[in-house]
Scaffold this active site. Structure first.
Site, short mmCIF file in Angstrom:
data_model
loop_
_atom_site.label_atom_id
_atom_site.label_comp_id
_atom_site.label_asym_id
_atom_site.label_seq_id
_atom_site.Cartn_x
_atom_site.Cartn_y
_atom_site.Cartn_z
N CYS A 135 4.06 -2.98 8.09
CA CYS A 135 3.04 -2.48 9.00
C CYS A 135 3.62 -2.23 10.38
O CYS A 135 4.71 -2.70 10.72
CB CYS A 135 1.84 -3.42 9.08
SG CYS A 135 2.15 -5.05 9.76
N CYS A 136 2.89 -1.43 11.17
CA CYS A 136 3.29 -1.07 12.53
C CYS A 136 4.62 -0.31 12.49
O CYS A 136 4.74 0.70 11.79
CB CYS A 136 3.36 -2.34 13.38
SG CYS A 136 3.47 -2.03 15.15
N ILE A 137 5.66 -0.78 13.16
CA ILE A 137 6.94 -0.08 13.21
C ILE A 137 7.84 -0.42 12.02
O ILE A 137 8.82 0.29 11.76
CB ILE A 137 7.67 -0.40 14.54
CG1 ILE A 137 8.87 0.54 14.78
CG2 ILE A 137 8.11 -1.87 14.57
CD1 ILE A 137 8.51 1.99 14.96
N THR A 197 0.77 0.35 6.58
CA THR A 197 -0.40 0.57 7.43
C THR A 197 0.07 0.53 8.88
O THR A 197 1.08 -0.09 9.20
CB THR A 197 -1.50 -0.47 7.16
OG1 THR A 197 -2.70 -0.09 7.83
CG2 THR A 197 -1.10 -1.86 7.63
#
Length: 224
Positions: A135-137, A197
């Site tokens: 998720c995220c980066i 995500t």
């Protein structure tokens, strides 16, 4: 028996380690799904230490494993001890530590290298066809290691809501397929068994980020 899921952290704090809210959300949702989290981090020095009040680097050094232990409440292992045979899935939360400590993405972008132990773990889960949640980066790690994979970091048009949208173009330049998804949704790459995500890549209310991570965790556990 519940599934055993490795959670790999990158320190403690959004600007120089793992994003704490994302890490906590992963652990809460794993618990809710009846899965057992086993937390790991590499025993390496952080790229630097950031004063989270001022947003500026500080003149000191910290260890990624020691800092990650704060989030894990001390229940953590050196990433070098991870054995993929005893685990069902892998999840890596985001935070700048992914781009600074687990890789050199923060300074080199698409030309980055991935920490050797992190790359070995990702390749081991991939080779065993065990699901990987990012998720995220952290999807940049998969994009760098698995050319042709499909991920989402949210949207590809920069705006106030999506301040890091240029990341999507860098992923495409690596040969990865980026799929736009809202913060509460996930993208699944069935061939590579990746579930991604956007989390805090989006300037969104924290409950929406929490919900998106929940869907990611649910799908990872389902695929395990």
């Amino acid at each position: 028996m519940g599934k055993k899921v490795a959670v790999v952290l990158a320190g403690c704090g959004v600007y120089d380690g793992s994003e704490i809210h994302e890490s906590s959300a992963v652990l809460v949702h794993l618990s809710r799904e009846g899965a057992q989290a086993e937390v790991f981090a590499p025993n390496i020095s952080q790229m630097h230490v950031v004063d989270h009040v001022k947003g500026q680097p500080m003149p000191e050094q910290r260890n990624v494993l020691v800092e990650s232990a704060r989030i894990a409440r001390g229940n953590i292992k050196d990433l070098a001890q991870l054995d993929v045979k005893g685990l069902d899935a892998l999840i890596i939360p985001g935070g700048f530590g992914v781009a600074k400590n687990l890789s050199t993405w923060a300074t080199q972008g698409k030309n980055c290298t991935v920490c050797r132990e992190v790359e070995e773990v990702l390749r081991a889960f991939h080779a065993a066809q065990k699901p990987i949640g990012l998720c995220c980066i952290s999807p940049v790690l998969a994009a760098k290691i698995f050319p042709g994979c499909e991920v989402t970091v949210g949207h590809d048009t920069e705006c106030d809501k999506w301040p890091y949208a240029q990341t999507a173009e860098s992923l495409r330049e690596l040969g990865c397929k980026h799929v736009n998804r809202p913060v509460t949704e996930i993208h699944v790459d069935p061939r590579h068994r990746l579930v991604t995500t956007s989390a805090f890549m989006c300037n969104a209310p924290i409950h929406e980020i929490y919900d998106g991570i929940g869907k990611m965790v649910q799908e990872v556990v389902r695929l395990a």
